[in-house]
Each structure stands twice: as C-alpha cells, then as structure tokens.
Enzyme design. Structure first.
Site, mmCIF file in Angstrom:
data_model
loop_
_atom_site.group_PDB
_atom_site.id
_atom_site.type_symbol
_atom_site.label_atom_id
_atom_site.label_comp_id
_atom_site.label_asym_id
_atom_site.label_seq_id
_atom_site.Cartn_x
_atom_site.Cartn_y
_atom_site.Cartn_z
ATOM 1 N N HIS A 249 0.869 -1.174 0.000
ATOM 2 C CA HIS A 249 0.000 0.000 0.000
ATOM 3 C C HIS A 249 0.909 1.228 0.000
ATOM 4 O O HIS A 249 1.885 1.284 0.742
ATOM 5 C CB HIS A 249 -0.878 -0.022 1.259
ATOM 6 C CG HIS A 249 -2.015 0.944 1.215
ATOM 7 N ND1 HIS A 249 -1.832 2.304 1.282
ATOM 8 C CD2 HIS A 249 -3.353 0.758 1.116
ATOM 9 C CE1 HIS A 249 -3.018 2.900 1.221
ATOM 10 N NE2 HIS A 249 -3.952 1.985 1.114
ATOM 11 N N ARG A 269 -6.601 10.305 0.043
ATOM 12 C CA ARG A 269 -6.422 10.772 -1.348
ATOM 13 C C ARG A 269 -7.764 10.857 -2.057
ATOM 14 O O ARG A 269 -8.014 11.793 -2.817
ATOM 15 C CB ARG A 269 -5.461 9.843 -2.097
ATOM 16 C CG ARG A 269 -4.001 10.103 -1.725
ATOM 17 C CD ARG A 269 -3.062 9.055 -2.283
ATOM 18 N NE ARG A 269 -3.222 7.773 -1.599
ATOM 19 C CZ ARG A 269 -3.328 6.601 -2.171
ATOM 20 N NH1 ARG A 269 -3.263 6.511 -3.492
ATOM 21 N NH2 ARG A 269 -3.470 5.508 -1.470
#
Ligand code: FAD
Length: 630
Positions: A249, A269
């Site tokens: 990740h 994000r």
C-alpha cells in the site's frame, strides 16, 4: 497419551473476518451445523480495520456506474491477470451483498437524497465505495456478528440451545487440516490461553484466514496474519496461485518507528489529499504509465477540477492504482526527494476545512494525533509503502469457492485469482461478502452431496506431535530471531522492487531458516505462551515466503504487485502464464508450475476497446477478440 476435546460439525469456518462470518451465516442458513474458529478475539480481524469502504456498482452517486464498469476497472487494476469469472461474479453481486448488509442493520453514510453514499477510490471510474466514515470494516463486522446472534436466537427458540447450529471458538488456532484419503475430514487446533488441543470432525472446511503480511517487517497487518490458511491449504494438497503478487500500500505511517507500516487510508487521497516530495512537487504527474495516460489528468488544474466536476475532467494521478503510487513514492525517496523520516508528504489540510477532515476522516485524525503528534487538519502527514495485502492465495473454483481438495473451500484474502496482479481499494470488502456467501453455499452443497457419509478423522497424533515439538525441545533456536530474519529478508530482497540475484539470495536464506525453524524451542509450557505460538506460525510464514520468492523469481516481467528491476516491462506472453504452487504434506519440495490462463468469455472481452486490450494481450488473443467482436 494426550487429551483432546472433540467437536462434530458439518462445516468448520476458519476465520471470523468478513469472509468467514459471511460463509458461516450462509452455511447455517442452509441448515448446516457450523463452527467459526478464530485465532484472536471474536471481532478482531483485519476486516474490522478496513477504513475506506466496500466497492459495489450501485450507481447511487453517479448513475452511469454499473457492473460492467466495475468489472472493467477490476480487470484493469489487476492488469488483466484476474480470474475473470470471479471478477464478473464480484461486480454483479456486490451491490446485492451491500444492500443485504443494510437489511441486516448496517448504517452506511447517506447521500443527500437518502441513498447509501459512495466515495471515490483509486482505479474506480466512479464513486463506488459504500462507507461508514473511515470505519466501514467495523460496521461490517458489527452487522455480520449481529446476524450470527440473530440466527443463534432463532436456534434457541427451536432447539433450546443458542449454539445448536452455530458456535464461535475464539482464541483458538488451527494448525493442521485433517483428511480421510484425499478428502477433508476436519481440523486440529489449540486454545491459545490454555494450550489444550481440539479436534474438529467435519466433512467441509472453509478457509477465511486473511493475509500473510507478518512475513515482512514493514506491514499494515497485525500479529495474526502469518499466512496460516495459505499454508494449511498447501499442506493439505491444495494449490496456491499468483503468490508473487503482493500489494504494498503506498501510504503507511513512517514515523515514529514503533508504528511504521500502520495504514493511512486511501480515503485521504480519495477525499482530496495530494502527495508532494521534499521539493514541494506533486510528483504523481510524473508517473502516469502509458496504459493509463488517457484516463488521468495531466495538469494540477484539471486534477483539482475533477473533485467538483467529474464529468468534464480526468481524475488526479494520486488516484492511480496502488501499485503505481507505491512505486512512485519508492522512486522519489530513492532519488533523495523524500521527507525527513524517509517517506513523502501527504497533505489534506490545504484541501479541506478542519471540521470536514475530522468528519470524513475521524480515525486518521485520531491515529496521527495519538501516535505521531501530527494534526492532519493543519499539517501534512509523512507516508511510505507498507506490505498490505496478498493477491495470491488458494486456487478455487469461482462459482463454489471449492479448492482442489474435496471438502476444502476458501474465501476472502486467503483465496487467489479475483484481484489478478493488483487489488483495487474497496474490492476486498465486497469480495469477502460475495465469495464468503458462495463458499458457505459451496460447503453446504458439498456436505449434502455426501448424503450423510462422514469422512474418518485421521492424522491427529501427527498433528499433536508437530504442535508440541517446540515445547519438548531443549536449547534450540529462539523463534523470535528466526522470525525477525525472515521479515528482514522478505522486506529487503523480495519487497517492492525485485532483482533476480536478490530473490535467489532470499530463497537461500529461507531454506536455512526452514532448517532452523525445525529446531525452535519455546520454554514456559503450554499456558498462554506466545513464543510457542510463534514457533508454530513460523512453519506457515516460511512456506508462504518460499512460494512468494519462487514465483517472483520465475515471473520475468513487471505487473501489478510484482516489479522486477531486471524485467521492467509488462509482457503480454506472461499475462497468459499463471504460476501455481504446491508442496508435500510435510512442507518440503515447494514446486511452482506454469498454467495457462483461460481465455475470457466473448461477451466479457468485448466490453473492452480493442485499443486498450492491445496493451495487455498477445496477438493470438487479439485475434480471438476480433472473432468474438464480429
Ligand atoms: P480477516 O478479516 O483478515 O480475518 C481473518 C480471520 O482468520 C481472523 O479472524 C483471524 O483470527 C483468523 N485466523 C487466521 N489464522 C487462523 C488460524 N490459524 N486459526 C484460526 N483462525 C485464524 N479492504 C477494502 O476493501 N477496503 C478497505 O477500506 C480496506 N482497508 C484496510 C485497512 C487495513 C488497516 C488493513 C490491514 C486492510 C484493509 N483492507 C481493506 C483489506 C481488507 O480489510 C482485508 O483484505 C480483509 O478484511 C480480509 O478479510 P478476510 O475475511 O479474508 O480475513
């Protein structure tokens, strides 16, 4: 002589995360006496930690969304290596599974007109993740557990016993699957607290044990994730597929060292957070790969406009699939443009008002304040890649979740194929529900097919001898030292960027560690002895690591969660070649063989443009496409 508790069930589900609970509910709903076994407390599983949401093309926020768009996104995210039948079932069934959760009491966030709200996530064309703030997994587990309790209450009404048809065995670790000839006949386990042993006598076992992250030093995974289900399947004669594909990740915490690797959700994000290097540059614009060039904004202005006008702008590259973002961060840090603690900056404070950040990302706000003394409403976070998810797992039949061993089923992260070479965020929670249900149904149908015949439980003495060996040895190896060396080796030599000589070196180290692991000692007896538990788990981590490294060495290309420095391109010939691992029952002789990917069904392949497919498929496959498109 030794004593064991014995329990008889129709179906034993190993794991109480989303996949395990959904499988158990299904098996019980089909009238099967079902045990749920979990290594830690009931309710403590990775599923609980999932923050962002469950991907399902319900079209609540953008009505253009549907299963075909979701299917296409999933295949693109997995770089077309996915088991396409699984991706199809997943895209088609995910909305029903989310609505079902709602009917069972889940309280999802709502849109203004009262529908289940859906948020953006990397690689998903439309807002698609049904969510509950950044605590979606918690709500999912709460709801599934509530459903288990509701079923137990029904059973009490009928049988006078809450546990007549579904019983939870918490803090109980399975160490071996038991067989009768070729078929499953049960499982062998120990209670973590007392060290006493249990035999489950059952014709069907569903593996739902989650991931393998604890083989790496920097990981978002917690202590339970030692690849147990992967190893149990392998030792029982089943195959693992796609083990070279590990998802790093892009955003884990990098500071302070004690929390390095803890996840920073992609929702940061999705909700507008931007990535910058030490020079203040939004570097993701420099890393849009050719295959995605037409789908992502090429200027900051366009990327910023997308948050308010998605119909007329392309999404910002911070929302590229995870493998792309993780590699980009890795390159920036290597090039000396990293943050002071070896990551990059992730900033949501300059994009959203403080109150909005606290509303949308409450756990992240709390996590950074408590663990790093960083206020994310006022300053950027420092983040870097962390080992997060394994795309590889037990090879299963897409429709029934059956492994190649009769009576064995697998669902959730422990199964392989669905996500191809890279999983899209949010596709795991929906995967758990879709294939958890299918595994429960598959196991129930298998039990029915036996017509009342129960396979014989064998192999209990061997399983017991294997489990107690570290307690009985004197003066052997310290399991913590072996574990630490394995974690460092996997992180440094089979991590985010791989090279032939380094992976080969890792395999030599793993070979030696396997030898050392057969000589581990765990003084202190059976009662709550974590050293003993680790000594048992080591077998699993080493086996799984061997599979990862062997497959990584063989795959001479870069694709999704497998990046070879010496073979940087994605090769169409390799897309058709799946790597399948098997082992002997004692864990020796791990073999990896190639298998050809089955061609995609005509109605599915023609959902894509030929121009896009030409980036992934061989000429031969494109000819098949042309024939299908006629
Ligand atoms: P898990 O939920 O991992 O449960 C595994 C179960 O197996 C546990 O009960 C464990 O105790 C048990 N077990 C393991 N070994 C044994 C054994 N030997 N004997 C008995 N029991 C055993 N995915 C998304 O889609 N959206 C997200 O927003 C998201 N966020 C995430 C955040 C974090 C921090 C993490 C770590 C993962 C996230 N993921 C997300 C991924 C997703 O949560 C996992 O892939 C998923 O929850 C796995 O579910 P599972 O049911 O397969 O297994």
């Amino acid at each position: 002589m030794f004593t064991v508790e014995r329990h008889e069930y129709d179906v034993v589900v190993i794991g109480a995360g989303g996949a395990g609970l959904r499988a158990a509910i299904e098996a019980r709903q089909q009238g099967k006496r079902t045990a749920i076994v979990c290594k830690s407390l009931f309710g403590k599983a990775h599923t609980v930690m999932a923050e962002g949401g469950a991907a399902a093309a319900m079209g609540n926020v953008n009505s253009d969304d549907n299963w075909m768009v979701h299917f296409r996104d999933t295949m693109r995210g997995g770089k077309f290596l996915n088991n396409w039948r699984m991706a199809e079932l997943h895209a088609k069934e995910a909305p029903d599974r989310v609505w079902e959760l709602e009917a069972w009491g889940a309280l999802f966030d709502r849109t203004k007109d009262g529908k289940i709200s859906q948020r953006n996530f990397g690689g998903h064309e439309y807002p698609r993740l049904a969510h509950v703030g950044d605590r979606t997994g918690l709500e999912m587990i709460r709801t599934l557990q509530q459903r288990v309790v509701a079923l137990q209450q029904e059973d009490f009404e009928v049988h006078g016993d809450y546990e007549a048809y579904i019983k939870v065995f918490a803090e109980c670790t399975v160490t071996r699957l038991l067989k009768d000839g070729d078929a499953i006949s049960g499982a062998f386990a120990y209670w973590r607290e007392t060290g006493k042993f249990i035999v489950f006598d059952a014709p069907a076992v569903v593996l739902a044990t989650g991931g393998i992250g604890k083989s790496f030093v920097v990981t978002s995974n917690s202590w339970e994730y030692t690849g147990d289900g992967h190893a149990l399947a392998l030792l029982a004669g089943a195959q693992l597929i796609n083990m070279e594909f590990i998802q790093f990740h892009p955003t884990g915490m990098v500071w302070p060292p004690s929390v390095r690797g803890i996840l920073v959700t992609e929702s940061v994000r999705g909700d507008g957070g931007v990535l910058r290097n030490s020079e203040g540059r939004r570097f993701m614009f420099d890393y849009i790969p050719d295959v995605f060039k037409d789908k992502y904004a090429t200027t900051e202005e366009e990327g910023d406009r997308w948050y308010t006008d998605q119909a007329n702008n392309r999404r910002p590259p911070e929302l590229l699939p995870r493998d792309e973002v993780a590699r980009a961060i890795n390159s920036e840090v290597k090039a000396g443009r990293g943050s002071p603690q070896g990551g990059v900056f992730l900033d949501v404070s300059s994009r959203l008002p403080a109150a909005e950040i606290i509303k949308r990302l409450p756990s992240m706000h709390h996590q950074f304040k408590e663990l790093a003394d960083v206020d994310i409403t006022a300053e950027p976070m420092q983040v870097g890649p962390t080992c997060h998810y394994v795309m590889g797992g037990v090879e299963v039949d897409a429709d029934t979740a059956a492994a190649s061993v009769p009576g064995l089923f697998a669902a959730g992260e422990v199964s392989g194929g669905m996500h191809g070479s890279n999983r899209l965020g949010g596709n795991s929670l929906s995967d758990l529900l879709v294939f958890g249900r299918r595994a429960g149904a598959g196991a129930a149908a298998y039990v029915d097919s036996l017509g009342g015949r129960r396979p014989q439980v064998t192999g209990v003495e061997e399983a017991h001898a294997e489990a107690v060996a570290p307690l009985e040895r004197q003066g052997g190896e310290n399991p913590y030292e072996v574990h630490h060396e394995l974690q460092r080796t996997m992180n440094d030599l089979v991590g985010i960027i791989r090279k032939e000589n380094e992976v080969a070196e890792a395999l030599q180290v793993v070979e030696k560690l396997k030898e050392r692991a057969t000589n581990t000692t765990a003084p202190g007896g059976k009662i709550y002895n974590p050293g003993w538990h680790l000594a048992i788990d080591l077998r699993n981590m080493l086996l799984v690591s061997e599979c990862v490294a062997k497959a990584a060495l063989l795959r001479q290309e870069s694709r999704g969660g497998h990046t070879r420095d010496d073979y940087p391109a994605m090769e169409p010939e390799w897309r058709r070649r799946l790597l399948v691992c098997s082992a002997k029952p004692d864990g020796s002789e791990v073999q990896v063989v190639e298998k050809t990917q089955v061609s995609m069904r005509a109605d599915l392949i023609t959902l894509f443009d030929r121009a896009e497919l030409s980036k992934y498929l061989t000429e031969e496959e494109l000819a098949e496409y042309d024939a299908a498109a006629k």
